[in-house]
Write a protein that holds these residues in place. Sequence first.
Motif, PDB file in Angstrom:
ATOM      1  N   UNK A  84      37.066  48.671  37.857  1.00 25.14           N
ATOM      2  CA  UNK A  84      35.800  48.013  37.598  1.00 25.14           C
ATOM      3  C   UNK A  84      35.207  47.517  38.889  1.00 25.14           C
ATOM      4  N   UNK A  85      34.186  48.216  39.372  1.00 25.54           N
ATOM      5  CA  UNK A  85      33.505  47.805  40.592  1.00 25.54           C
ATOM      6  C   UNK A  85      32.144  47.239  40.238  1.00 25.54           C
ATOM      7  N   UNK A  86      31.990  46.851  38.955  1.00 21.87           N
ATOM      8  CA  UNK A  86      30.698  46.384  38.494  1.00 21.87           C
ATOM      9  C   UNK A  86      30.408  44.994  39.038  1.00 21.87           C
ATOM     10  N   UNK A  87      29.146  44.566  38.924  1.00 19.11           N
ATOM     11  CA  UNK A  87      28.751  43.251  39.382  1.00 19.11           C
ATOM     12  C   UNK A  87      28.017  43.330  40.697  1.00 19.11           C
ATOM     13  N   UNK A  88      27.587  42.168  41.163  1.00 23.48           N
ATOM     14  CA  UNK A  88      26.859  42.085  42.419  1.00 23.48           C
ATOM     15  C   UNK A  88      27.828  42.310  43.581  1.00 23.48           C
ATOM     16  N   UNK A  89      27.655  43.392  44.362  1.00 25.74           N
ATOM     17  CA  UNK A  89      28.591  43.679  45.463  1.00 25.74           C
ATOM     18  C   UNK A  89      28.690  42.523  46.459  1.00 25.74           C
ATOM     19  N   UNK A  90      27.560  41.891  46.767  1.00 29.60           N
ATOM     20  CA  UNK A  90      27.582  40.795  47.725  1.00 29.60           C
ATOM     21  C   UNK A  90      28.395  39.617  47.183  1.00 29.60           C
ATOM     22  N   UNK A  91      28.217  39.320  45.898  1.00 26.73           N
ATOM     23  CA  UNK A  91      28.977  38.226  45.290  1.00 26.73           C
ATOM     24  C   UNK A  91      30.459  38.554  45.243  1.00 26.73           C
ATOM     25  N   UNK A  92      30.778  39.836  44.958  1.00 24.33           N
ATOM     26  CA  UNK A  92      32.181  40.253  44.913  1.00 24.33           C
ATOM     27  C   UNK A  92      32.816  40.125  46.290  1.00 24.33           C
ATOM     28  N   UNK A  93      32.095  40.558  47.336  1.00 23.18           N
ATOM     29  CA  UNK A  93      32.635  40.439  48.690  1.00 23.18           C
ATOM     30  C   UNK A  93      32.858  38.980  49.064  1.00 23.18           C
ATOM     31  N   UNK A  94      31.915  38.113  48.694  1.00 21.16           N
ATOM     32  CA  UNK A  94      32.042  36.688  49.012  1.00 21.16           C
ATOM     33  C   UNK A  94      33.254  36.081  48.303  1.00 21.16           C
ATOM     34  N   UNK A  95      33.449  36.453  47.032  1.00 23.17           N
ATOM     35  CA  UNK A  95      34.587  35.926  46.280  1.00 23.17           C
ATOM     36  C   UNK A  95      35.905  36.388  46.886  1.00 23.17           C
ATOM     37  N   UNK A  96      35.972  37.662  47.275  1.00 24.58           N
ATOM     38  CA  UNK A  96      37.207  38.171  47.851  1.00 24.58           C
ATOM     39  C   UNK A  96      37.444  37.591  49.239  1.00 24.58           C
ATOM     40  N   UNK A  97      36.363  37.300  49.959  1.00 31.63           N
ATOM     41  CA  UNK A  97      36.509  36.658  51.265  1.00 31.63           C
ATOM     42  C   UNK A  97      37.122  35.274  51.107  1.00 31.63           C
ATOM     43  N   UNK A  98      36.739  34.559  50.038  1.00 29.77           N
ATOM     44  CA  UNK A  98      37.312  33.236  49.791  1.00 29.77           C
ATOM     45  C   UNK A  98      38.797  33.344  49.441  1.00 29.77           C
ATOM     46  N   UNK A  99      39.136  34.352  48.639  1.00 36.61           N
ATOM     47  CA  UNK A  99      40.548  34.579  48.309  1.00 36.61           C
ATOM     48  C   UNK A  99      41.342  34.875  49.573  1.00 36.61           C
ATOM     49  N   UNK A 100      40.790  35.712  50.433  1.00 38.77           N
ATOM     50  CA  UNK A 100      41.469  36.065  51.675  1.00 38.77           C
ATOM     51  C   UNK A 100      41.690  34.828  52.541  1.00 38.77           C
ATOM     52  N   UNK A 101      40.702  33.957  52.600  1.00 37.19           N
ATOM     53  CA  UNK A 101      40.840  32.730  53.380  1.00 37.19           C
ATOM     54  C   UNK A 101      41.962  31.855  52.832  1.00 37.19           C
ATOM     55  N   UNK A 102      42.075  31.779  51.491  1.00 36.60           N
ATOM     56  CA  UNK A 102      43.158  31.000  50.887  1.00 36.60           C
ATOM     57  C   UNK A 102      44.527  31.567  51.285  1.00 36.60           C
ATOM     58  N   UNK A 103      44.640  32.889  51.234  1.00 39.25           N
ATOM     59  CA  UNK A 103      45.904  33.530  51.596  1.00 39.25           C
ATOM     60  C   UNK A 103      46.201  33.356  53.080  1.00 39.25           C
ATOM     61  N   UNK A 104      45.178  33.478  53.890  1.00 46.67           N
ATOM     62  CA  UNK A 104      45.350  33.331  55.340  1.00 46.67           C
ATOM     63  C   UNK A 104      45.740  31.896  55.697  1.00 46.67           C
ATOM     64  N   UNK A 105      45.208  30.923  54.953  1.00 42.34           N
ATOM     65  CA  UNK A 105      45.530  29.521  55.215  1.00 42.34           C
ATOM     66  C   UNK A 105      47.024  29.254  55.035  1.00 42.34           C
ATOM     67  N   UNK A 106      47.669  30.062  54.184  1.00 43.40           N
ATOM     68  CA  UNK A 106      49.112  29.933  53.976  1.00 43.40           C
ATOM     69  C   UNK A 106      49.895  30.800  54.953  1.00 43.40           C
ATOM     70  N   UNK A 107      49.184  31.441  55.890  1.00 40.36           N
ATOM     71  CA  UNK A 107      49.790  32.330  56.893  1.00 40.36           C
ATOM     72  C   UNK A 107      50.579  33.470  56.229  1.00 40.36           C
ATOM     73  N   UNK A 108      50.143  33.843  55.038  1.00 38.52           N
ATOM     74  CA  UNK A 108      50.718  34.967  54.304  1.00 38.52           C
ATOM     75  C   UNK A 108      52.223  34.836  54.086  1.00 38.52           C
ATOM     76  N   UNK A 109      52.667  33.608  53.895  1.00 42.31           N
ATOM     77  CA  UNK A 109      54.078  33.370  53.627  1.00 42.31           C
ATOM     78  C   UNK A 109      54.234  32.050  52.901  1.00 42.31           C
ATOM     79  N   UNK A 110      55.417  31.835  52.332  1.00 40.10           N
ATOM     80  CA  UNK A 110      55.703  30.572  51.672  1.00 40.10           C
ATOM     81  C   UNK A 110      55.477  30.612  50.177  1.00 40.10           C
ATOM     82  N   UNK A 111      55.980  29.601  49.461  1.00 37.93           N
ATOM     83  CA  UNK A 111      55.900  29.571  47.988  1.00 37.93           C
ATOM     84  C   UNK A 111      54.474  29.636  47.448  1.00 37.93           C
ATOM     85  N   UNK A 112      53.549  28.876  48.048  1.00 38.22           N
ATOM     86  CA  UNK A 112      52.175  28.876  47.537  1.00 38.22           C
ATOM     87  C   UNK A 112      51.540  30.256  47.726  1.00 38.22           C
ATOM     88  N   UNK A 113      51.770  30.848  48.889  1.00 43.70           N
ATOM     89  CA  UNK A 113      51.239  32.199  49.118  1.00 43.70           C
ATOM     90  C   UNK A 113      51.816  33.176  48.109  1.00 43.70           C
TER      91      UNK A 113
END
Length: 288
Positions: A40-69
Amino acid sequence: MNSERPPTEDPAPDRAPSLVELPEEVLAQVETELAAHGGSAAGDPAAQRAAEARILELLRAEQFTGPRFERLFAKMAHRLVGYAFPIMRHWIGSGHIFDECLKFRRPIIKQARAAASEWTLEEQGAFAIDSIIGTESMQGGIQFFLNYGLRKGNWDPQKGASSGTYFVGACACCFASFCNKWWKDKVLAEAMLSSPVDADEDGEDLLLRIADTSFGPAEAAVLRDSAARAVAQVKDPKIQEVLLRRSYLGQTQAEAAAAVELTPKAVERRLHTHRKNMRDNDDAPGRL
């Protein structure tokens, strides 16, 4: 742009997929294909990219390791697996997977592709699962995405590829490695069912004659069968691949050596050692 080694027929299984390097029109085409077959690639592409960018930032904040990550990535992986499985099943069943592998510069060996066309539905599903989940000895799309998409920073939603597109591309790259390895293992397993090979009367080793084109069709067929049995006795995986490439792909020794990242002289030294070991085993006391 990351530098990459020249593509081979069976590239190293740990190379990252170069999705971010594909032209935007190709990425758009992949997204459209994915949406048509379970994704499903439906929806606003710009909004989807922004949402995934936020997810990536959350994962990066955990340095891609540890229980929370791990908890966050487990949720992401669960979504991606559900997204990728019906796509991979469809692509493998229809044969479209081979085109996708070429798109990511991961070609399937010709003989493996022909053999894969005869897989049952159960086998197709098993390869889809392995390509996504991986096995103990080979990584699948999940580990690929984690190591190269996230930890090495090769996935960036702002550059056009959604996590789903990148992940399915990673699974396709892993499929190429699984399929090529499956074919090589199949050839070796069949060869192992045959009896060992001895040197001929003149002492000339069959391993040196695998790619000789001077033989007629009947003699060549016999020689190829003998060569396959000889390959089955080789313990060095790189020399196994050299012999398979010479026998089944018709490559020269120099071409086959380059494919396994050895020099022709190094291949000849290893072959010499193997031939010596074979002769020593033949001369061993008590050998029937």
